[in-house]
Design a protein around this motif. Structure first.
Motif, mmCIF file in Angstrom:
data_model
loop_
_atom_site.group_PDB
_atom_site.id
_atom_site.type_symbol
_atom_site.label_atom_id
_atom_site.label_comp_id
_atom_site.label_asym_id
_atom_site.label_seq_id
_atom_site.Cartn_x
_atom_site.Cartn_y
_atom_site.Cartn_z
ATOM 1 N N ALA A 1 2.840 11.707 -1.250
ATOM 2 C CA ALA A 1 2.692 11.303 -2.605
ATOM 3 C C ALA A 1 1.286 12.038 -2.830
ATOM 4 O O ALA A 1 0.436 13.016 -2.605
ATOM 5 C CB ALA A 1 2.437 9.800 -1.942
ATOM 6 N N LYS B 1 1.111 -0.976 -0.186
ATOM 7 C CA LYS B 1 -0.175 0.097 -0.171
ATOM 8 C C LYS B 1 0.805 1.550 0.280
ATOM 9 O O LYS B 1 0.293 2.222 -0.600
ATOM 10 C CB LYS B 1 -0.550 0.154 1.125
ATOM 11 N N TYR B 2 1.960 0.927 1.036
ATOM 12 C CA TYR B 2 2.737 2.332 1.283
ATOM 13 C C TYR B 2 3.712 2.984 -0.248
ATOM 14 O O TYR B 2 3.850 3.460 -0.900
ATOM 15 C CB TYR B 2 3.918 2.094 2.111
ATOM 16 N N GLU C 1 14.601 3.737 1.705
ATOM 17 C CA GLU C 1 13.437 3.429 2.606
ATOM 18 C C GLU C 1 13.255 2.532 2.474
ATOM 19 O O GLU C 1 12.083 1.734 3.075
ATOM 20 C CB GLU C 1 12.711 5.204 3.225
ATOM 21 N N ALA D 1 11.927 8.970 6.048
ATOM 22 C CA ALA D 1 10.822 9.902 6.384
ATOM 23 C C ALA D 1 9.989 9.571 7.732
ATOM 24 O O ALA D 1 9.235 10.083 8.489
ATOM 25 C CB ALA D 1 9.643 10.056 5.390
ATOM 26 N N GLY D 2 10.302 8.375 7.330
ATOM 27 C CA GLY D 2 8.842 7.731 8.389
ATOM 28 C C GLY D 2 9.614 7.554 9.814
ATOM 29 O O GLY D 2 8.498 7.929 10.774
ATOM 30 N N VAL E 1 2.838 5.719 -2.654
ATOM 31 C CA VAL E 1 3.662 7.443 -2.296
ATOM 32 C C VAL E 1 5.232 7.266 -3.420
ATOM 33 O O VAL E 1 5.025 7.328 -4.295
ATOM 34 C CB VAL E 1 4.757 6.487 -1.140
ATOM 35 N N SER F 1 -0.083 8.779 6.453
ATOM 36 C CA SER F 1 1.273 9.301 6.374
ATOM 37 C C SER F 1 2.137 9.036 4.821
ATOM 38 O O SER F 1 2.200 9.907 4.462
ATOM 39 C CB SER F 1 2.330 8.367 7.507
ATOM 40 N N SER G 1 0.801 2.313 14.720
ATOM 41 C CA SER G 1 1.566 3.684 13.924
ATOM 42 C C SER G 1 1.718 3.687 15.314
ATOM 43 O O SER G 1 1.218 4.693 16.348
ATOM 44 C CB SER G 1 0.853 3.485 13.429
ATOM 45 N N THR H 1 -0.571 14.937 16.112
ATOM 46 C CA THR H 1 0.149 14.163 15.519
ATOM 47 C C THR H 1 -0.001 14.427 13.595
ATOM 48 O O THR H 1 -0.626 15.130 13.016
ATOM 49 C CB THR H 1 -0.093 12.620 14.522
ATOM 50 N N ARG I 1 6.844 4.097 12.206
ATOM 51 C CA ARG I 1 5.416 4.847 10.769
ATOM 52 C C ARG I 1 6.282 4.655 9.608
ATOM 53 O O ARG I 1 7.043 4.028 9.924
ATOM 54 C CB ARG I 1 5.387 6.496 11.060
ATOM 55 N N GLY I 2 4.997 5.202 8.565
ATOM 56 C CA GLY I 2 5.145 4.939 7.448
ATOM 57 C C GLY I 2 5.781 3.790 6.684
ATOM 58 O O GLY I 2 5.352 2.364 7.130
ATOM 59 N N TYR I 3 6.149 3.151 5.630
ATOM 60 C CA TYR I 3 6.931 1.930 5.485
ATOM 61 C C TYR I 3 6.909 0.733 6.432
ATOM 62 O O TYR I 3 6.414 0.082 6.212
ATOM 63 C CB TYR I 3 8.779 1.723 4.500
ATOM 64 N N VAL J 1 3.398 12.610 4.981
ATOM 65 C CA VAL J 1 5.095 12.601 5.638
ATOM 66 C C VAL J 1 6.377 12.244 4.772
ATOM 67 O O VAL J 1 6.809 12.046 4.359
ATOM 68 C CB VAL J 1 5.209 11.346 6.561
ATOM 69 N N TYR J 2 5.119 11.466 3.620
ATOM 70 C CA TYR J 2 6.114 11.316 2.214
ATOM 71 C C TYR J 2 5.583 12.545 1.166
ATOM 72 O O TYR J 2 5.705 11.863 -0.179
ATOM 73 C CB TYR J 2 5.672 9.513 2.053
ATOM 74 N N ALA K 1 9.423 10.934 11.629
ATOM 75 C CA ALA K 1 7.925 11.313 12.166
ATOM 76 C C ALA K 1 7.416 10.830 12.981
ATOM 77 O O ALA K 1 6.463 10.907 14.005
ATOM 78 C CB ALA K 1 6.306 11.064 11.014
ATOM 79 N N ALA L 1 1.861 7.220 15.225
ATOM 80 C CA ALA L 1 0.499 7.991 14.975
ATOM 81 C C ALA L 1 -0.628 7.800 16.692
ATOM 82 O O ALA L 1 -1.373 8.267 17.128
ATOM 83 C CB ALA L 1 0.085 8.540 14.185
#
Lengths: 342, 342
Positions: free
Chosen positions: B83, A59-60, A303, A261-262, A64, B76, A235, B341, A209-211, B80-81, A265, A237
């Motif tokens: 996108a 999904k990321y 990343e 970046a993850g 992204v 995010s 997560s 957040t 967070r993130g990936y 964060v990314y 954050a 957050a």
């Protein structure tokens, strides 16, 4: 046999599995090229258990890296509630090690009949799921341990290879992950020390967070399956929206923060946890570790690729924590390799 | 003040809040009618914490009731990314009690700039989020307790009213939920007994399938926030894929099984748990409870509506378990009402 010998052996196969998947990725590239020519408008991802975390990672990558909106499917809407969504312009990606989970097979068939294209990512080219439409074989070889390890990293890599080709990127970037996986195996002694540190706890929180959120989820599941610890992934957050209330000395927090970046954050969350004097263990880039805190330093990797190799030390951590607790991760209570849910 | 007095008072307001929301649902019906005229192809849902469970509930309403594919957004990826997904034909539904969480406001704005329509569902018509595009006020009145209760059920109802209008259904069906909520409040004594039963545990699993999965997730969060218990929610299908290994006598399982297709799909999981002699507590239809097992019987309600009232006994359970553990749910460790957040 030594407790966990099977799981350990399959964790150890990952450098070879990943290297050969990058070297020979014809199937993933063909699917990626096809999607590049005829991209879907939306992607739905369907999976269960470990493979669900591969879906979350995808999904990321999709949002992204490609700007394609995507969501995790709830298989039960199709299989339990008999929904008939309009799935034209939709790609359903079903991820399953065995390719045999009945609800996923049914979800894929139903999605197809509702207009979706289906891409199955499995370790079983002869499976029912593989036969539905497009298929990428993750080629990890037979997985005999109950706790999935090499099929997880191989699923991540297969998904990455598809998306990287779809976006017109350079698949050779992935050569780094096999090297990193091998390096983690050489550092197993450092993980042994961390396992000793965690062996006494009955519950812990894993955050990222993130990936890396997919890595946190998979690490938590691996710990639950092998050590019976209540390992709860949030997560960063979401952790701040409530669950942080329960974090205290007797509830350690394992944070996954590879450079990127993850982790940037996540940094305010780490600061909050340190302020609360939580028992924090960071597996992360050196910038995110604090002096005197137990942890493990992750070297810098792109990343978007880092979840593929970052999971290796966490698989070792689950294995070694289980053994330190006197358990055999190859014989977890009541699990079967193929789970049949409807 | 009595510990938890604030939370108890707001739990008690739910029959009135729900009844008045059904009686006066002009805003939700206008938005529903607009979506009926110009439906999106895909819905993304964005929320955090308690509101994320309202979003999960909406996903089932959209897919099962309307056949519109939908997914939970990962805020995010946008914030964060950075996108830039192609969100034409997409409706982003942002759910937030306060309407003020910076990452949601940013997600809504970014989604709009990427082509999405945005529907904000909040309890704060003057908030930044409410100003982005379409807005439905859940009209629950000020919520002062840190643990969100009445805003959760009011969010569910607002989302149900929008979707029911969109699908051309009958919004008066929802009149039943206020009645059920009141009935649960009258049965608080039964919950008190269950709370005594659970007060000694430090961790538990909450499980459900289908529409009730949102209820399981929200019940787990409420328990974590107020009692500091590690309460871990799994869909019944995912529970069988690994985590069931850790279920044992010292890890009770709370199953949410109101009459309907979700509970019928959960029944084999309940059977497995009973086979393993797990300590099972069922809040469910009488068909899903077993003689001699602790639990609570849910009267039959339309399955798509049942999460709105089913959460009430679970909010009471969190409150009463916290009090039984000597805690004050109105003063949970380190939580603020609006979590910021990024």
């Amino acid at each position: 046999m030594t407790p966990g010998a099977l799981m350990r052996a399959e964790i150890g196969e990952q450098p070879a599995v990943l290297a050969s998947a990058v070297a020979d990725c014809k199937e993933a590239r063909e699917v990626g090229a096809l999607l590049r020519r005829r991209p879907p408008r939306f992607v739905l991802l369907a999976a269960r258990g470990t493979s669900d975390h591969a879906a979350l990672y995808a999904k990321y990558l999709l949002e992204v890296g490609l700007g394609v909106p995507s969501g995790l499917a709830s298989p039960s809407t199709l299989t339990v509630y008999d929904a008939h969504p309009d799935l034209r312009d939709v790609l359903l990606v079903a991820v399953s090690q065995s390719g045999g989970s009945p609800d996923l097979v049914e979800t894929a068939r139903r999605a197809q009949s509702c207009g979706a294209r289906v891409l199955a990512v499995t370790n079983a080219p002869g499976s029912e799921l593989a036969a539905v439409d497009l298929h990428v074989d993750v080629n990890a070889g037979p997985e005999r341990a109950v706790a999935a390890t090499k099929t997880y990293s191989a699923e991540l890599l297969a998904l990455w290879l598809v998306v990287e080709t779809w976006r017109g990127g350079d698949v050779r970037r992935a050569e780094a992950v096999a090297v990193e996986a091998a390096q983690h195996l050489e550092r197993a002694g450092e993980i042994e020390a961390l396992a000793g540190h965690l062996a006494g706890t009955d519950r812990l929180v894993v955050t990222a967070r993130g990936y890396s959120y997919a890595t946190a989820r998979e690490a938590a599941l691996k710990l639950m399956e092998t050590t019976y610890v209540s390992a709860h992934a949030f997560s960063g957050a979401d952790l701040m929206h409530g669950p942080i209330a329960m974090v205290s000395r007797d509830l350690p927090v394992l944070a996954i923060a590879p450079a990127g970046a993850g982790a940037r954050a996540l940094a305010p969350v780490l600061a909050s946890l340190r302020e609360r004097a939580a028992e924090l263990v960071v597996l992360g880039g050196s910038a995110f570790r604090a002096a005197g805190e137990p942890g493990y330093t992750l070297r810098e990797v792109d990343e978007d690729l880092s979840p593929i190799s970052d999971i290796v030390p966490l698989q070792l951590l689950a294995l070694k924590t289980a053994v330190a607790r006197g358990l055999d991760p190859d014989r977890p209570g009541g699990l079967r390799k193929v789970t049949r849910t409807w």
